[in-house]
Design a protein around this motif. Sequence first.
Motif, short mmCIF file in Angstrom:
data_model
loop_
_atom_site.label_atom_id
_atom_site.label_comp_id
_atom_site.label_asym_id
_atom_site.label_seq_id
_atom_site.Cartn_x
_atom_site.Cartn_y
_atom_site.Cartn_z
N ILE A 192 31.21 56.12 155.31
CA ILE A 192 31.34 55.28 154.12
C ILE A 192 30.39 54.08 154.19
N GLY A 193 30.36 53.42 155.35
CA GLY A 193 29.60 52.17 155.42
C GLY A 193 28.36 52.23 156.29
N GLY A 194 28.02 53.41 156.78
CA GLY A 194 26.85 53.52 157.64
C GLY A 194 27.17 53.03 159.05
N VAL A 195 26.21 53.21 159.97
CA VAL A 195 26.48 52.81 161.36
C VAL A 195 26.65 51.31 161.49
N GLU A 196 26.14 50.54 160.48
CA GLU A 196 26.33 49.08 160.54
C GLU A 196 27.81 48.76 160.53
N ALA A 197 28.58 49.54 159.81
CA ALA A 197 30.02 49.28 159.74
C ALA A 197 30.64 49.39 161.12
N ILE A 198 30.15 50.37 161.91
CA ILE A 198 30.65 50.53 163.28
C ILE A 198 30.18 49.36 164.15
N SER A 199 28.92 48.95 163.95
CA SER A 199 28.42 47.82 164.75
C SER A 199 29.27 46.58 164.52
N LYS A 200 29.70 46.39 163.28
CA LYS A 200 30.55 45.22 163.01
C LYS A 200 31.80 45.25 163.89
N LEU A 201 32.37 46.44 164.03
CA LEU A 201 33.54 46.57 164.90
C LEU A 201 33.16 46.31 166.35
N ASN A 202 32.09 46.97 166.79
CA ASN A 202 31.66 46.81 168.18
C ASN A 202 31.42 45.35 168.54
N ASN A 203 30.86 44.61 167.58
CA ASN A 203 30.51 43.21 167.86
C ASN A 203 31.63 42.24 167.49
N LEU A 204 32.78 42.76 167.09
CA LEU A 204 33.93 41.92 166.72
C LEU A 204 33.57 40.92 165.63
N GLU A 205 32.75 41.34 164.67
CA GLU A 205 32.33 40.41 163.63
C GLU A 205 33.49 40.07 162.71
N GLU A 206 33.44 38.86 162.20
CA GLU A 206 34.42 38.43 161.20
C GLU A 206 34.33 39.37 159.99
N GLY A 207 35.45 39.80 159.49
CA GLY A 207 35.45 40.68 158.33
C GLY A 207 35.26 42.14 158.68
N ALA A 208 35.24 42.46 159.98
CA ALA A 208 35.04 43.86 160.38
C ALA A 208 36.16 44.74 159.84
N PHE A 209 37.35 44.19 159.74
CA PHE A 209 38.48 45.00 159.28
C PHE A 209 38.81 44.80 157.80
N THR A 210 38.08 43.88 157.14
CA THR A 210 38.27 43.76 155.70
C THR A 210 37.12 44.43 154.95
N GLN A 211 36.13 44.91 155.70
CA GLN A 211 34.98 45.53 155.03
C GLN A 211 35.42 46.81 154.32
N ASN A 212 34.69 47.13 153.28
CA ASN A 212 35.05 48.25 152.44
C ASN A 212 35.18 49.56 153.21
N ALA A 213 34.28 49.79 154.19
CA ALA A 213 34.29 51.06 154.91
C ALA A 213 35.64 51.30 155.58
N VAL A 214 36.21 50.25 156.15
CA VAL A 214 37.49 50.39 156.84
C VAL A 214 38.62 50.56 155.82
N VAL A 215 38.60 49.73 154.79
CA VAL A 215 39.65 49.79 153.79
C VAL A 215 39.67 51.15 153.09
N GLU A 216 38.47 51.64 152.76
CA GLU A 216 38.37 52.93 152.07
C GLU A 216 38.83 54.07 153.00
N MET A 217 38.48 53.97 154.27
CA MET A 217 38.94 54.99 155.24
C MET A 217 40.48 55.01 155.26
N LEU A 218 41.08 53.81 155.29
CA LEU A 218 42.54 53.74 155.33
C LEU A 218 43.14 54.29 154.03
N ARG A 219 42.43 54.10 152.92
CA ARG A 219 42.92 54.66 151.65
C ARG A 219 42.98 56.18 151.73
N ARG A 220 41.96 56.75 152.37
CA ARG A 220 41.95 58.21 152.50
C ARG A 220 43.13 58.67 153.37
N VAL A 221 43.42 57.89 154.42
CA VAL A 221 44.60 58.23 155.24
C VAL A 221 45.85 58.23 154.36
#
Lengths: 432, 280, 292
Positions: free
Chosen positions: A213-242
Amino acid sequence: MKKLLVVILILALASVAAAAGGRAEQMRETDEQDMKISVHLGAFGEDIWKQMIELFEERNPGVSVELEISPTNFESLRLQYLSGRDLPDFHQAPTWSLDYQTLQEEGMLFSYEDILQTPSPYGEGTFEELLLPSTLEIMRHDGNLYLMPFSLGSNGLWYDEKLFRDKNWSVPTNFEEFLEFGEKALAEGIAPFTYTGVHDYIGFILYPTIASIGGVEAISKLNNLEEGAFTQNAVVEMLRRVEMIRDSGMIQHGALGFDHIESQTELALRRAATVVSGDWIWVEMRDAWPDDFELGFMGNPLSKAGEQRCSWMHLLRVSVPRDASNPELGAEFAKFMFDGDVMDIWAREAGVVRPIVGADAFTDYLFDAKRVAINYLTAPDNLPVFVAFPYSHRELHIEFMNHVDALVEGVTTIDRISRDMEASLRRARAER
Amino acid sequence: MLFRKKLFLSDVIIRVLFFLYSLIIILPMIWILYTSFKTPREFLHAPWALPERLVWENYYNAWFSANIGNYFLNSVIVTSGMVVLTLLLASMASYTVSRYKFIGSSAAATYFMAGLLVPKVFVTVPLFQLLLSMNLLNTHIGLILAYTGMALPFSVFVLIGFFQNLPKDLESAAMVDGASHYRIFFSIMLPLARPGLVTVSIFNFLWYWNEYPTALTVLQRESLKTLPLGLVILTETQERAAEWGQLFAGIIIVMIPVVVIYILFQRMLISGLNTGAVKE
Amino acid sequence: MKKTHERTFVITFLIAPVITYSLFYVYPFINAFRISFYRWSGLSPRMTFVGLANYRRLFTDSIFYQTLYNQIFLIMVTSLITFSLAMIFAVIFTSKTYPENSFLRVIFFFPNMLSMVVVSILWKFIYNPHFGLLNGFLSLFGFEGNTALLASSSTVLAALVAPQVWMLVGFYMVLFIASINTIPVELYESAKIDGAGMVRQFISITIPGIWYTIQITFVFFLIATVSNSFALVRVTTGGGPSRSSEVVTTYFYQQAFDNSNFGYALAIGFVVSLVMFIFASLIMKYTKRDLA
């Protein structure tokens, strides 16, 4: 009184003798080179390691290798690191079993950088040039390679081809098709999807979906513990699919209470049509498969049509402790694992392919299910994703997976997950 | 007549309920037993069905290939060493604190019993460091000493009850005959407290035969490991096919000594607890 | 002369037990307390002093409170059921003389000879929603629908009570039988003459007669359950779903070994030990009562 003294004396002597015995064993004198390897008795079995030792001793006269093999070798490794004693010169343990991140950060591992510059054990060039550049990049920590990528694995969703043929279901390749398939399976009274709620395997499809959904950058945000890593669309949309999978009733009843064996047994008994697991599933469940069972690999069907398909790349790593008695020889043994003949044996007998340039030369030897999974992983339309987050931030990862289970159970909301995870991110950042 | 009949009815109800409860225990036990004769395939496909044929190889494999034989021997060494050492130290301690009045005698008793009030599971790593510094890691004697330290609170607690209940003037009578304190202890007190010693030993045996976390911390060398560690090696199924039949055969093997000892001593255990029951 | 003999005797007899106990049990506890003020991975000897940081985190850690609640729930419910059953069994075994008594007494004790790990494996199979015994049993009474007790956060804790009760009842029953046997039979006989029924006799003779045993075994049970629940939870649910069955010991283990955060883990261990110690001491103190 005398009796008592005798007893105490005996006890004292016994403990001294025990201690002395321990020391004498360590002082065994040899002018030849000794080394010890500690390996996990897992999918590979004991024979292949014995073969390796025999071959290695044959190629390196004067070297003798001691083998420590057990399904719980990582428990011993942990304590061996802590005590600095009895450390092996080379070890292999499952990815989940040892905190490699901390071992790297605390400087407990021996760097492979020197040996990477030596000639390649297979083909032309240096050893470094043999290894897949992408995996090297992922594995390096502060410019040093401590974790040698040892095998290329492909994890995701598994199914029974025979069942799909009999029921006339086509294998879903994207999320829309996956939901359609779910309806058909439910109509037949078979659970479309199961997983283990006790272990964290569900991550094998969730993290790659984030990348879809968000490209590998979305994963990098998680890896780097960036602020907003869990509010980013890629994560939210993944959870919607769940949530959508949950709401369509596709998830097998009771999955949250299954351990990995129980969830895989459901696939073998054809009560569930798909299960999340790793490519060890074929060997692990070899006693459970029905005779007409044909294991197939569906990878990750949670990406929508038009999105980049991504699937989980699993890398087993081998390491050499920095304080081992003979780390250079340990690194030499690790390099030996990439020798052409050796890789041949591994592919043939253990179904293992090393992450090297030109790995295709070995995939033909793999048993069917594993070959299909590796081919899925390396296919041009698939992006293999190695997600460091679950390994480097285990606590956050487990918390995230727990939230997913709660979402599946319907006792939490996506908003709450984002909020809680962001709070935990802040704490983790502050601790660093 | 009426009274008798009523009694009879309640007896029937009680006996039926007891019978049902015993089924809740016996049936799973029987399941464990017959599962140990099944192939992994039979087990996974029909976990509750009876085996098609008795796979004795499970026992053979558990004993030889899975090395249960060796673990068994190690467990015998460690558990018996631990039981004997604990018995000696606990009876010495509880005898002195319960039969001699000296400054700190009750403090000493409290010190030992305080150990009963804290969970043991948190100390494994500090224990590891201690044994490391004493060169006792990877030795059976190290594990025996660790077990003894853990077992002392309960053992001292039970034995104090026994020694307190022995007649008060035993010592003075023996003293008049010229016996030393040591002789009184070894040749008068210990034999009298035998039911207590047996009780304590049986409990220690039952518990430490099955002990896992401490054994895991102290013994890393494969050849030294005890049965509970060996059993977990059999249950470790990650990335490896589970040998369920072998595992259950292992469970049965682990149980046999405990069952034998319990059945042999159970009468003594109850009468031992009787005489030693602690009174205020 | 006599006194010095006695003193040397007491000292020689106490010194070995005290040293063994202090060195191999008390000292590791103290050391664990010391480590809780450090940041330490447990993988290398490197330790950094962080003062109260681990404790500060602990008191704001909602997971810790949740696990503590789960632990206390398990202890209270398990002990209540185990003790009631054990007591009923003990009273009946000591007051009735059925021929099968001695056989049943052995049977009831049997599960106690298994380790908690084995009991947990067994119950995992009993609870399996698709082929477990429980569902087979329920369907005999017309309850279909594959109850998955371990898969729901609202039932999982209650489901974990049964394996412990199943395993432990026999043990406490034996302790109670032994204790009831020490009550003089005459007490019951004179009560019967006064017209007291079973219940009356139980309340006014048996309970006071074995009060001390109840008190001690309850404390013992409390501590044992903390240790037992570790293996139980790890084998059956791994603490799930979403930590609804996580207990302090499994959380301790996770922090220590999975997260390489030993300092924090030992802070958890210390606080739990302290809570247990206070709890146990209070029980000992407030349940004390004078015997007639």
